[in-house]
Design an enzyme around this catalytic site. Structure first.
Site, PDB file in Angstrom:
ATOM      1  N   LYS A  13      44.955  40.724  35.056  1.00 55.69           N
ATOM      2  CA  LYS A  13      45.730  41.638  35.913  1.00 55.69           C
ATOM      3  C   LYS A  13      47.175  41.759  35.412  1.00 55.69           C
ATOM      4  O   LYS A  13      47.713  42.845  35.322  1.00 55.69           O
ATOM      5  CB  LYS A  13      45.778  41.135  37.369  1.00 55.69           C
ATOM      6  CG  LYS A  13      44.453  41.054  38.059  1.00 55.69           C
ATOM      7  CD  LYS A  13      44.613  40.621  39.508  1.00 55.69           C
ATOM      8  CE  LYS A  13      45.233  39.239  39.685  1.00 55.69           C
ATOM      9  NZ  LYS A  13      44.421  38.129  39.182  1.00 55.69           N
ATOM     10  N   ARG A  88      45.000  39.548  49.107  1.00 57.48           N
ATOM     11  CA  ARG A  88      44.050  38.548  48.638  1.00 57.48           C
ATOM     12  C   ARG A  88      43.063  38.141  49.714  1.00 57.48           C
ATOM     13  O   ARG A  88      42.238  37.270  49.486  1.00 57.48           O
ATOM     14  CB  ARG A  88      44.819  37.308  48.186  1.00 57.48           C
ATOM     15  CG  ARG A  88      45.102  37.298  46.700  1.00 57.48           C
ATOM     16  CD  ARG A  88      45.879  36.033  46.394  1.00 57.48           C
ATOM     17  NE  ARG A  88      45.564  35.528  45.098  1.00 57.48           N
ATOM     18  CZ  ARG A  88      46.319  35.718  44.013  1.00 57.48           C
ATOM     19  NH1 ARG A  88      47.393  36.458  44.077  1.00 57.48           N
ATOM     20  NH2 ARG A  88      45.978  35.170  42.879  1.00 57.48           N
ATOM     21  N   ARG A 127      45.612  29.938  28.682  1.00 59.50           N
ATOM     22  CA  ARG A 127      46.801  30.819  28.732  1.00 59.50           C
ATOM     23  C   ARG A 127      48.057  30.034  28.372  1.00 59.50           C
ATOM     24  O   ARG A 127      48.268  28.918  28.834  1.00 59.50           O
ATOM     25  CB  ARG A 127      46.916  31.390  30.137  1.00 59.50           C
ATOM     26  CG  ARG A 127      48.261  32.019  30.431  1.00 59.50           C
ATOM     27  CD  ARG A 127      48.242  32.829  31.686  1.00 59.50           C
ATOM     28  NE  ARG A 127      47.839  32.114  32.871  1.00 59.50           N
ATOM     29  CZ  ARG A 127      47.555  32.709  34.033  1.00 59.50           C
ATOM     30  NH1 ARG A 127      47.616  34.008  34.140  1.00 59.50           N
ATOM     31  NH2 ARG A 127      47.199  31.991  35.074  1.00 59.50           N
ATOM     32  N   ARG A 166      51.298  26.875  33.032  1.00 59.69           N
ATOM     33  CA  ARG A 166      51.560  26.797  34.466  1.00 59.69           C
ATOM     34  C   ARG A 166      50.853  25.570  35.008  1.00 59.69           C
ATOM     35  O   ARG A 166      49.701  25.313  34.654  1.00 59.69           O
ATOM     36  CB  ARG A 166      51.004  28.052  35.144  1.00 59.69           C
ATOM     37  CG  ARG A 166      52.020  29.134  35.326  1.00 59.69           C
ATOM     38  CD  ARG A 166      51.428  30.446  35.720  1.00 59.69           C
ATOM     39  NE  ARG A 166      50.506  30.413  36.849  1.00 59.69           N
ATOM     40  CZ  ARG A 166      49.856  31.485  37.297  1.00 59.69           C
ATOM     41  NH1 ARG A 166      50.043  32.644  36.711  1.00 59.69           N
ATOM     42  NH2 ARG A 166      49.036  31.396  38.311  1.00 59.69           N
ATOM     43  N   ARG A 178      40.902  28.622  43.726  1.00 65.03           N
ATOM     44  CA  ARG A 178      41.427  29.996  43.603  1.00 65.03           C
ATOM     45  C   ARG A 178      40.267  30.973  43.437  1.00 65.03           C
ATOM     46  O   ARG A 178      40.247  32.047  44.027  1.00 65.03           O
ATOM     47  CB  ARG A 178      42.370  30.101  42.391  1.00 65.03           C
ATOM     48  CG  ARG A 178      43.763  29.574  42.670  1.00 65.03           C
ATOM     49  CD  ARG A 178      44.427  28.977  41.446  1.00 65.03           C
ATOM     50  NE  ARG A 178      44.898  29.936  40.469  1.00 65.03           N
ATOM     51  CZ  ARG A 178      45.390  29.599  39.275  1.00 65.03           C
ATOM     52  NH1 ARG A 178      45.463  28.312  38.935  1.00 65.03           N
ATOM     53  NH2 ARG A 178      45.805  30.521  38.436  1.00 65.03           N
TER      54      ARG A 178
HETATM   55  P1  AP5 Z   1      46.450  37.152  32.782  1.00 61.11           P
HETATM   56  O1  AP5 Z   1      46.788  38.596  32.532  1.00 61.11           O
HETATM   57  O2  AP5 Z   1      47.581  36.179  32.795  1.00 61.11           O
HETATM   58  O3  AP5 Z   1      45.527  37.003  34.080  1.00 61.11           O
HETATM   59  P2  AP5 Z   1      45.853  37.315  35.598  1.00 61.11           P
HETATM   60  O4  AP5 Z   1      44.654  37.989  36.183  1.00 61.11           O
HETATM   61  O5  AP5 Z   1      47.162  38.009  35.725  1.00 61.11           O
HETATM   62  O6  AP5 Z   1      45.944  35.893  36.194  1.00 61.11           O
HETATM   63  P3  AP5 Z   1      46.974  35.465  37.320  1.00 61.11           P
HETATM   64  O7  AP5 Z   1      48.060  34.686  36.725  1.00 61.11           O
HETATM   65  O8  AP5 Z   1      47.376  36.656  38.126  1.00 61.11           O
HETATM   66  O9  AP5 Z   1      46.080  34.586  38.151  1.00 61.11           O
HETATM   67  P4  AP5 Z   1      46.346  34.074  39.527  1.00 61.11           P
HETATM   68  O10 AP5 Z   1      45.817  35.131  40.460  1.00 61.11           O
HETATM   69  O11 AP5 Z   1      45.722  32.756  39.577  1.00 61.11           O
HETATM   70  O12 AP5 Z   1      47.919  33.852  39.671  1.00 61.11           O
HETATM   71  P5  AP5 Z   1      49.010  34.529  40.587  1.00 61.11           P
HETATM   72  O13 AP5 Z   1      50.268  34.416  39.846  1.00 61.11           O
HETATM   73  O14 AP5 Z   1      48.630  35.874  41.101  1.00 61.11           O
HETATM   74  O15 AP5 Z   1      45.388  36.721  31.667  1.00 61.11           O
HETATM   75  C1  AP5 Z   1      44.972  35.366  31.568  1.00 61.11           C
HETATM   76  C2  AP5 Z   1      44.981  34.926  30.071  1.00 61.11           C
HETATM   77  O16 AP5 Z   1      43.965  35.656  29.377  1.00 61.11           O
HETATM   78  C3  AP5 Z   1      46.275  35.206  29.331  1.00 61.11           C
HETATM   79  O17 AP5 Z   1      46.483  34.203  28.365  1.00 61.11           O
HETATM   80  C4  AP5 Z   1      46.038  36.553  28.637  1.00 61.11           C
HETATM   81  O18 AP5 Z   1      46.812  36.680  27.477  1.00 61.11           O
HETATM   82  C5  AP5 Z   1      44.549  36.439  28.321  1.00 61.11           C
HETATM   83  N1  AP5 Z   1      43.854  37.707  28.397  1.00 61.11           N
HETATM   84  C6  AP5 Z   1      44.038  38.712  29.302  1.00 61.11           C
HETATM   85  N2  AP5 Z   1      43.163  39.708  29.079  1.00 61.11           N
HETATM   86  C7  AP5 Z   1      42.390  39.310  28.022  1.00 61.11           C
HETATM   87  C8  AP5 Z   1      41.296  39.911  27.324  1.00 61.11           C
HETATM   88  N3  AP5 Z   1      40.821  41.118  27.657  1.00 61.11           N
HETATM   89  N4  AP5 Z   1      40.744  39.215  26.292  1.00 61.11           N
HETATM   90  C9  AP5 Z   1      41.238  37.997  25.940  1.00 61.11           C
HETATM   91  N5  AP5 Z   1      42.269  37.396  26.558  1.00 61.11           N
HETATM   92  C10 AP5 Z   1      42.837  38.032  27.588  1.00 61.11           C
HETATM   93  O19 AP5 Z   1      49.015  33.576  41.886  1.00 61.11           O
HETATM   94  C11 AP5 Z   1      49.388  32.230  41.784  1.00 61.11           C
HETATM   95  C12 AP5 Z   1      49.318  31.590  43.148  1.00 61.11           C
HETATM   96  O20 AP5 Z   1      50.294  32.191  44.051  1.00 61.11           O
HETATM   97  C13 AP5 Z   1      47.985  31.728  43.904  1.00 61.11           C
HETATM   98  O21 AP5 Z   1      47.030  30.763  43.510  1.00 61.11           O
HETATM   99  C14 AP5 Z   1      48.445  31.553  45.372  1.00 61.11           C
HETATM  100  O22 AP5 Z   1      48.634  30.203  45.693  1.00 61.11           O
HETATM  101  C15 AP5 Z   1      49.798  32.244  45.384  1.00 61.11           C
HETATM  102  N6  AP5 Z   1      49.658  33.657  45.775  1.00 61.11           N
HETATM  103  C16 AP5 Z   1      49.800  34.749  44.964  1.00 61.11           C
HETATM  104  N7  AP5 Z   1      49.554  35.881  45.653  1.00 61.11           N
HETATM  105  C17 AP5 Z   1      49.257  35.512  46.939  1.00 61.11           C
HETATM  106  C18 AP5 Z   1      48.874  36.224  48.116  1.00 61.11           C
HETATM  107  N8  AP5 Z   1      48.759  37.554  48.115  1.00 61.11           N
HETATM  108  N9  AP5 Z   1      48.644  35.514  49.238  1.00 61.11           N
HETATM  109  C19 AP5 Z   1      48.766  34.177  49.263  1.00 61.11           C
HETATM  110  N10 AP5 Z   1      49.087  33.431  48.182  1.00 61.11           N
HETATM  111  C20 AP5 Z   1      49.323  34.093  47.023  1.00 61.11           C
END
Ligand code: AP5
Length: 225
Positions: A13, A88, A127, A166, A178
């Site tokens: 994403k 979410r 990552r 991270r 998650r």
């Molecule tokens: P990447 O693009 O980093 O993946 P992502 O889907 O963005 O992963 P997130 O970091 O968003 O995951 P997350 O949902 O756990 O974290 P968030 O920060 O939202 O890609 C991953 C890796 O793969 C990278 O190395 C990239 O280079 C590689 N890659 C990408 N595409 C590829 C491809 N096609 N082929 C090969 N490699 C590829 O949330 C963190 C925490 O915050 C949550 O756990 C929660 O506690 C809290 N939080 C966030 N939002 C909320 C909410 N709405 N409500 C409550 N708590 C929340």
């Protein structure tokens, strides 16, 4: 243009969001990124959020919903936004839908990146984050985006910057939690995806996240505008 982007944690994403932001100049609003900035800055919000994030749990709706709805009212979002990581769960989906209707804001696209749970987990664990720009793609298992070696250390393949991991990316139990939340189609994120999929207004776009970064972005961009 206002866009929601869904996908399991680690599905790309953030990676695709950065590409869309560059092309369409919309604000990229990442709930997880806002929390991490607050944690880094030692704010009250960051301290509260950290304990939930470290355990792989959602930060409570009472904190997250107003934080995101306020963010969407900022000037930076007036020309359009891409919302990544919110909603979410069903409560967040309903709150967002209600707020958009009240503000008479149109939601144009809902994107879903589909990815198998095990692959998503490997993406998270491999990552690596560049200290200069989180959106520089680096992953230890994919040749196309492998970090490079410099003085015996792995550094960012884009800018040579130092790389970090991270804390919540290296704890398998927290990653599983998650993903349990994401794939839950009763009250979790998949239920939120279905909530927006059922609306008649926005165009729903589903892409296969198992392809390369370029292939995924081509599939996505061909459906936008
Ligand atoms: P990447 O693009 O980093 O993946 P992502 O889907 O963005 O992963 P997130 O970091 O968003 O995951 P997350 O949902 O756990 O974290 P968030 O920060 O939202 O890609 C991953 C890796 O793969 C990278 O190395 C990239 O280079 C590689 N890659 C990408 N595409 C590829 C491809 N096609 N082929 C090969 N490699 C590829 O949330 C963190 C925490 O915050 C949550 O756990 C929660 O506690 C809290 N939080 C966030 N939002 C909320 C909410 N709405 N409500 C409550 N708590 C929340």
């Amino acid at each position: 243009m206002n866009i929601l982007i869904f996908g399991p944690n680690g599905s790309g994403k953030g990676t695709q969001g950065a590409i869309i932001q560059k092309k369409y100049h919309v604000a990229h609003v990442e709930s997880g990124g806002i929390f991490r900035q607050n944690i880094k800055g030692g704010t009250d919000l960051g301290m509260k959020a950290k304990e939930y994030i470290d355990r792989g749990e959602l930060v409570p709706d009472s904190i997250t919903i107003p934080m995101i709805l306020d963010k969407l009212k900022e000037n930076a979002c007036s020309e359009g936004w891409l919302l990544d990581g919110f909603p979410r769960n069903v409560a967040q989906a309903e709150a967002l839908d209600k707020a958009l209707k009240e503000a008479k804001l149109k939601l144009d696209y809902v994107i879903e990146i589909k990815l198998d749970r095990q692959i998503a987990k490997e993406r998270i664990m491999g990552r690596r984050l560049c200290v200069n720009d989180n959106n520089h793609p680096n992953h230890i298992a994919f040749d196309a985006i492998k970090p490079v070696e410099k003085d015996g250390k792995l550094v960012c393949r884009v800018c040579g910057g130092e790389l970090n991991t991270r804390a919540d990316d290296q704890d398998e139990a927290a990653i599983d939690k998650r993903h349990d939340i994401y794939y839950n189609d009763t009250t979790g994120t998949t239920a939120a995806v279905n909530y927006f999929k059922a609306l008649s207004g926005p165009k729903f776009i589903s892409v296969d996240g198992s392809k390369s970064i370029d292939e995924v972005s081509q599939a996505l961009l061909s459906e936008l505008n």
